[in-house]
Design a protein around this motif. Structure first.
Motif, PDB file in Angstrom:
ATOM      1  N   ALA A   1     -49.383 -62.108 -27.637  1.00  0.00           N
ATOM      2  CA  ALA A   1     -48.862 -62.617 -26.279  1.00  0.00           C
ATOM      3  C   ALA A   1     -47.573 -62.318 -25.896  1.00  0.00           C
ATOM      4  CB  ALA A   1     -49.319 -64.038 -26.191  1.00  0.00           C
ATOM      5  N   LEU A   2     -46.820 -62.425 -27.108  1.00  0.00           N
ATOM      6  CA  LEU A   2     -45.445 -62.416 -26.776  1.00  0.00           C
ATOM      7  C   LEU A   2     -45.003 -60.825 -26.621  1.00  0.00           C
ATOM      8  CD1 LEU A   2     -42.531 -63.490 -27.002  1.00  0.00           C
ATOM      9  CD2 LEU A   2     -42.568 -63.021 -29.250  1.00  0.00           C
ATOM     10  N   VAL A   3     -45.746 -59.830 -27.235  1.00  0.00           N
ATOM     11  CA  VAL A   3     -45.404 -58.417 -27.187  1.00  0.00           C
ATOM     12  C   VAL A   3     -45.954 -58.088 -25.579  1.00  0.00           C
ATOM     13  CG1 VAL A   3     -46.017 -56.168 -27.706  1.00  0.00           C
ATOM     14  CG2 VAL A   3     -45.265 -57.931 -29.451  1.00  0.00           C
ATOM     15  N   PHE A   4     -47.187 -58.547 -25.256  1.00  0.00           N
ATOM     16  CA  PHE A   4     -47.715 -58.225 -23.955  1.00  0.00           C
ATOM     17  C   PHE A   4     -46.743 -58.851 -22.877  1.00  0.00           C
ATOM     18  CE2 PHE A   4     -50.553 -59.083 -20.387  1.00  0.00           C
ATOM     19  CZ  PHE A   4     -50.953 -57.934 -20.152  1.00  0.00           C
ATOM     20  N   ALA A   5     -46.205 -59.937 -22.837  1.00  0.00           N
ATOM     21  CA  ALA A   5     -45.225 -60.708 -21.846  1.00  0.00           C
ATOM     22  C   ALA A   5     -44.017 -59.793 -21.668  1.00  0.00           C
ATOM     23  CB  ALA A   5     -45.028 -62.207 -22.254  1.00  0.00           C
ATOM     24  N   LEU A   6     -43.449 -59.228 -22.898  1.00  0.00           N
ATOM     25  CA  LEU A   6     -42.155 -58.569 -22.978  1.00  0.00           C
ATOM     26  C   LEU A   6     -42.425 -57.343 -22.688  1.00  0.00           C
ATOM     27  CD1 LEU A   6     -40.381 -60.303 -26.062  1.00  0.00           C
ATOM     28  CD2 LEU A   6     -40.022 -60.695 -23.854  1.00  0.00           C
ATOM     29  N   SER A   7     -43.664 -56.720 -22.737  1.00  0.00           N
ATOM     30  CA  SER A   7     -43.849 -55.252 -22.507  1.00  0.00           C
ATOM     31  C   SER A   7     -43.690 -54.879 -21.120  1.00  0.00           C
ATOM     32  CB  SER A   7     -45.349 -54.883 -22.766  1.00  0.00           C
ATOM     33  OG  SER A   7     -46.403 -55.392 -22.151  1.00  0.00           O
ATOM     34  N   ALA A   8     -43.825 -55.962 -20.035  1.00  0.00           N
ATOM     35  CA  ALA A   8     -43.413 -55.761 -18.856  1.00  0.00           C
ATOM     36  C   ALA A   8     -41.748 -55.176 -18.704  1.00  0.00           C
ATOM     37  CB  ALA A   8     -43.697 -56.842 -18.074  1.00  0.00           C
ATOM     38  N   PHE A   9     -41.284 -55.064 -19.553  1.00  0.00           N
ATOM     39  CA  PHE A   9     -39.717 -54.937 -19.617  1.00  0.00           C
ATOM     40  C   PHE A   9     -39.613 -53.365 -20.436  1.00  0.00           C
ATOM     41  CE2 PHE A   9     -39.994 -59.124 -18.771  1.00  0.00           C
ATOM     42  CZ  PHE A   9     -39.352 -59.545 -17.493  1.00  0.00           C
ATOM     43  N   THR A  10     -40.653 -52.765 -20.553  1.00  0.00           N
ATOM     44  CA  THR A  10     -40.463 -51.500 -21.593  1.00  0.00           C
ATOM     45  C   THR A  10     -40.665 -50.415 -20.713  1.00  0.00           C
ATOM     46  OG1 THR A  10     -42.599 -51.588 -22.333  1.00  0.00           O
ATOM     47  CG2 THR A  10     -40.803 -52.864 -23.834  1.00  0.00           C
ATOM     48  N   GLY A  11     -40.359 -49.040 -20.947  1.00  0.00           N
ATOM     49  CA  GLY A  11     -40.625 -48.020 -20.085  1.00  0.00           C
ATOM     50  C   GLY A  11     -42.255 -47.778 -19.993  1.00  0.00           C
ATOM     51  N   TRP A  12     -42.752 -47.647 -18.806  1.00  0.00           N
ATOM     52  CA  TRP A  12     -44.154 -47.388 -18.587  1.00  0.00           C
ATOM     53  C   TRP A  12     -44.412 -45.947 -18.236  1.00  0.00           C
ATOM     54  CZ3 TRP A  12     -47.090 -51.853 -15.828  1.00  0.00           C
ATOM     55  CH2 TRP A  12     -47.164 -52.875 -16.750  1.00  0.00           C
ATOM     56  N   TYR A  13     -43.252 -45.361 -17.585  1.00  0.00           N
ATOM     57  CA  TYR A  13     -43.294 -44.097 -16.971  1.00  0.00           C
ATOM     58  C   TYR A  13     -41.765 -43.332 -17.327  1.00  0.00           C
ATOM     59  CZ  TYR A  13     -47.042 -45.840 -14.499  1.00  0.00           C
ATOM     60  OH  TYR A  13     -48.471 -46.419 -14.269  1.00  0.00           O
ATOM     61  N   ALA A  14     -42.022 -41.962 -17.708  1.00  0.00           N
ATOM     62  CA  ALA A  14     -40.823 -41.425 -18.032  1.00  0.00           C
ATOM     63  C   ALA A  14     -40.911 -40.046 -17.677  1.00  0.00           C
ATOM     64  CB  ALA A  14     -40.670 -41.489 -19.657  1.00  0.00           C
ATOM     65  N   ALA A  15     -39.789 -39.564 -17.262  1.00  0.00           N
ATOM     66  CA  ALA A  15     -39.428 -38.125 -16.873  1.00  0.00           C
ATOM     67  C   ALA A  15     -38.219 -37.664 -17.266  1.00  0.00           C
ATOM     68  CB  ALA A  15     -39.549 -37.971 -15.238  1.00  0.00           C
ATOM     69  N   ALA A  16     -38.138 -36.165 -17.567  1.00  0.00           N
ATOM     70  CA  ALA A  16     -36.989 -35.574 -18.275  1.00  0.00           C
ATOM     71  C   ALA A  16     -36.623 -34.394 -17.493  1.00  0.00           C
ATOM     72  CB  ALA A  16     -37.159 -35.175 -19.814  1.00  0.00           C
ATOM     73  N   GLY A  17     -35.440 -34.360 -16.886  1.00  0.00           N
ATOM     74  CA  GLY A  17     -34.914 -33.138 -16.266  1.00  0.00           C
ATOM     75  C   GLY A  17     -33.783 -32.667 -17.061  1.00  0.00           C
ATOM     76  N   PRO A  18     -33.060 -31.604 -16.500  1.00  0.00           N
ATOM     77  CA  PRO A  18     -31.941 -31.030 -17.258  1.00  0.00           C
ATOM     78  C   PRO A  18     -30.892 -31.690 -17.348  1.00  0.00           C
ATOM     79  CG  PRO A  18     -32.178 -30.157 -14.972  1.00  0.00           C
ATOM     80  CD  PRO A  18     -33.460 -31.009 -15.037  1.00  0.00           C
ATOM     81  N   GLY A  19     -30.699 -32.120 -18.641  1.00  0.00           N
ATOM     82  CA  GLY A  19     -29.452 -33.211 -19.084  1.00  0.00           C
ATOM     83  C   GLY A  19     -29.820 -34.663 -18.592  1.00  0.00           C
ATOM     84  N   VAL A  20     -30.844 -35.191 -18.193  1.00  0.00           N
ATOM     85  CA  VAL A  20     -31.126 -36.476 -17.785  1.00  0.00           C
ATOM     86  C   VAL A  20     -32.505 -36.907 -18.073  1.00  0.00           C
ATOM     87  CG1 VAL A  20     -31.802 -36.203 -15.507  1.00  0.00           C
ATOM     88  CG2 VAL A  20     -30.809 -38.412 -15.946  1.00  0.00           C
ATOM     89  N   THR A  21     -32.706 -38.104 -18.553  1.00  0.00           N
ATOM     90  CA  THR A  21     -34.008 -38.605 -18.824  1.00  0.00           C
ATOM     91  C   THR A  21     -34.076 -40.084 -17.946  1.00  0.00           C
ATOM     92  OG1 THR A  21     -34.019 -37.817 -21.183  1.00  0.00           O
ATOM     93  CG2 THR A  21     -35.550 -39.566 -20.697  1.00  0.00           C
ATOM     94  N   LEU A  22     -35.326 -40.148 -17.392  1.00  0.00           N
ATOM     95  CA  LEU A  22     -35.646 -41.241 -16.263  1.00  0.00           C
ATOM     96  C   LEU A  22     -36.765 -42.009 -17.008  1.00  0.00           C
ATOM     97  CD1 LEU A  22     -35.203 -42.680 -13.511  1.00  0.00           C
ATOM     98  CD2 LEU A  22     -36.905 -41.184 -12.936  1.00  0.00           C
ATOM     99  N   SER A  23     -36.549 -43.287 -16.982  1.00  0.00           N
ATOM    100  CA  SER A  23     -37.752 -44.198 -17.441  1.00  0.00           C
ATOM    101  C   SER A  23     -37.607 -45.341 -16.477  1.00  0.00           C
ATOM    102  CB  SER A  23     -37.146 -44.766 -18.967  1.00  0.00           C
ATOM    103  OG  SER A  23     -38.138 -45.729 -19.591  1.00  0.00           O
ATOM    104  N   VAL A  24     -38.934 -45.666 -16.154  1.00  0.00           N
ATOM    105  CA  VAL A  24     -39.245 -46.623 -15.288  1.00  0.00           C
ATOM    106  C   VAL A  24     -39.917 -47.687 -16.060  1.00  0.00           C
ATOM    107  CG1 VAL A  24     -40.486 -47.430 -13.301  1.00  0.00           C
ATOM    108  CG2 VAL A  24     -39.530 -45.038 -13.502  1.00  0.00           C
TER     109      VAL A  24
END
Length: 135
Positions: free
Chosen positions: A25-48
């Protein structure tokens, strides 16, 4: 002189299933603040993070929080009706959480098209399934 009132001292987790429910339950609640989607470009990484994916990301946090509140209530002495066991309620909450996460695994929001699924989404899914198992 009156004797002090003794309260029943109950450990936080009395069984392995209850300990698993607390952790998941604790991990599930806190998982809303972890990176669900990620993309990498030249020199930059984006996480949502999950919170920024819309209503479902926010619901994941509150569903996890609801599971934690139920577990806290059970530790503080609140007794649920015999017809509604705590384990069934925790499993139902885990089922709702699993469905919410599966929606995000299957259907990536349009504004995040082209991104891959991040580790946080899989952590959320594992925590939701473990909530069902713990119930």
């Amino acid at each position: 002189m009156s004797e002090p009132v003794r309260r029943s001292s109950r450990a936080v987790a009395t069984s392995p299933g209850e300990a698993l429910a607390w952790v998941s339950a604790l991990v599930f609640a806190l998982s809303a603040f972890t990176g669900w989607y990620a993309a990498a470009g030249p020199g930059v990484t984006l996480s949502v993070i999950g919170w920024h994916t819309g209503a479902i990301g926010k619901l994941v946090f509150f569903v996890g929080l609801a599971a934690l509140v139920l577990l806290v209530l059970s530790v503080t002495g609140f007794e649920f009706p015999p017809s509604v066991p705590l384990g069934a309620v925790v499993a139902a909450i885990g089922g709702v959480g699993t469905v919410l996460i599966l929606v995000r695994v299957i259907d990536v929001p349009d504004r995040f098209a082209g991104t891959g699924r991040g580790i946080g989404l899989w952590i959320s899914l594992a925590a939701a399934v473990l909530l069902v198992v713990a119930g």
